[in-house]
Design a protein around this motif. Structure first.
Motif, short mmCIF file in Angstrom:
data_model
loop_
_atom_site.label_atom_id
_atom_site.label_comp_id
_atom_site.label_asym_id
_atom_site.label_seq_id
_atom_site.Cartn_x
_atom_site.Cartn_y
_atom_site.Cartn_z
N LEU A 63 0.82 -1.21 0.00
CA LEU A 63 0.00 0.00 0.00
C LEU A 63 0.85 1.27 0.00
O LEU A 63 0.54 2.24 -0.69
CB LEU A 63 -0.93 -0.01 1.21
N ARG A 64 1.94 1.26 0.75
CA ARG A 64 2.78 2.46 0.82
C ARG A 64 3.63 2.67 -0.42
O ARG A 64 4.28 3.71 -0.57
CB ARG A 64 3.65 2.40 2.08
N ASN A 65 3.61 1.67 -1.31
CA ASN A 65 4.30 1.80 -2.59
C ASN A 65 3.34 1.86 -3.77
O ASN A 65 3.77 1.86 -4.91
CB ASN A 65 5.26 0.61 -2.78
N HIS A 66 2.05 1.91 -3.50
CA HIS A 66 1.05 1.89 -4.57
C HIS A 66 1.15 3.17 -5.40
O HIS A 66 1.24 4.27 -4.85
CB HIS A 66 -0.35 1.75 -3.96
N PRO A 67 1.11 3.06 -6.74
CA PRO A 67 1.30 4.24 -7.59
C PRO A 67 0.19 5.29 -7.46
O PRO A 67 0.44 6.48 -7.72
CB PRO A 67 1.34 3.67 -9.01
N ILE A 68 -1.00 4.90 -7.05
CA ILE A 68 -2.11 5.85 -6.93
C ILE A 68 -2.42 6.19 -5.48
O ILE A 68 -2.65 7.35 -5.13
CB ILE A 68 -3.37 5.30 -7.64
N TRP A 69 -2.42 5.20 -4.61
CA TRP A 69 -2.90 5.37 -3.24
C TRP A 69 -1.82 5.69 -2.21
O TRP A 69 -2.14 6.04 -1.08
CB TRP A 69 -3.63 4.09 -2.79
N SER A 70 -0.56 5.56 -2.54
CA SER A 70 0.51 5.65 -1.53
C SER A 70 0.46 6.93 -0.69
O SER A 70 0.70 6.89 0.51
CB SER A 70 1.89 5.50 -2.17
N ASP A 71 0.14 8.06 -1.31
CA ASP A 71 0.13 9.31 -0.56
C ASP A 71 -1.11 9.47 0.32
O ASP A 71 -1.21 10.43 1.08
CB ASP A 71 0.30 10.51 -1.49
N LYS A 72 -2.07 8.54 0.22
CA LYS A 72 -3.28 8.59 1.05
C LYS A 72 -3.23 7.59 2.21
O LYS A 72 -4.07 7.63 3.10
CB LYS A 72 -4.50 8.32 0.19
N ILE A 73 -2.25 6.70 2.21
CA ILE A 73 -2.14 5.67 3.24
C ILE A 73 -1.62 6.31 4.53
O ILE A 73 -0.54 6.89 4.56
CB ILE A 73 -1.20 4.52 2.81
N VAL A 74 -2.41 6.17 5.59
CA VAL A 74 -1.98 6.65 6.90
C VAL A 74 -1.46 5.47 7.73
O VAL A 74 -0.42 5.57 8.38
CB VAL A 74 -3.15 7.36 7.64
N TYR A 75 -2.18 4.34 7.67
CA TYR A 75 -1.82 3.20 8.52
C TYR A 75 -2.49 1.94 8.02
O TYR A 75 -3.63 1.97 7.55
CB TYR A 75 -2.29 3.49 9.96
N TRP A 76 -1.79 0.82 8.15
CA TRP A 76 -2.34 -0.52 7.98
C TRP A 76 -1.83 -1.34 9.15
O TRP A 76 -0.62 -1.37 9.39
CB TRP A 76 -1.88 -1.18 6.68
N GLY A 77 -2.72 -1.99 9.87
CA GLY A 77 -2.26 -2.80 10.99
C GLY A 77 -3.34 -3.73 11.50
O GLY A 77 -4.53 -3.54 11.22
#
Length: 159
Positions: A63-77
């Protein structure tokens, strides 16, 4: 004390799926918290710690490397109850908005080969507790049984 919102969800009727858990205003922007529920609470065994830990590392990396969504990822856990994961996104979203992203994420986990990112003593506080084969199995099961043909009752919490 007030009951926190996540404890007001009817876990007896909760199915595996993708749910908006909450929306918060932070610095004038909306942060949407998603409940990525992989197990039916109290009706299925919880996710094994090693598999859940592996899913955490792989999903967060993807997710933190996704070309579209990476800048919207705050947290996955992971959830403490080990029945799923939380995804926090910067923005105001609904569950249906992230179904394609979750399909991509779980396909990445299902198809992953090699060393799990961050699975070393230098990078992780419990790096030995990983189970890639089980993470791949659980990702495929979630894809086949829930995500590929997700129904509306798996996108909105039960009332």
């Amino acid at each position: 004390m007030k009951t926190i919102p996540s404890f007001t969800i009817d876990h007896i009727r909760l199915l595996r799926g993708i749910y908006v858990s909450r929306k918060d205003e932070v610095g004038g922007e909306t942060v949407t918290t998603f409940d990525i529920r992989m197990k039916e609470p109290n009706r299925e065994p919880a996710l094994g710690q090693g598999a859940l830990h592996t899913i955490e590392h792989l999903a967060a990396t993807y997710l933190r490397n996704h070309p579209i969504w990476s800048d919207k990822i705050v947290y996955w856990g992971p959830m403490g109850c080990r029945t799923g994961n939380y995804l926090l996104l910067n923005g105001d979203y609904e569950s249906k908005d992230i179904v394609p992203l979750m399909i991509e994420t779980f396909e990445f986990i299902r198809d992953f080969e090699g060393e799990v990112p961050g699975a070393s003593a230098k990078d992780c506080g419990n790096y030995l507790d990983m189970n890639l084969p089980m993470a791949k199995y659980l990702a495929e099961k979630f894809l086949d049984e829930v995500l590929y043909d997700i129904k509306p009752d798996r996108l909105i919490y039960p009332q």
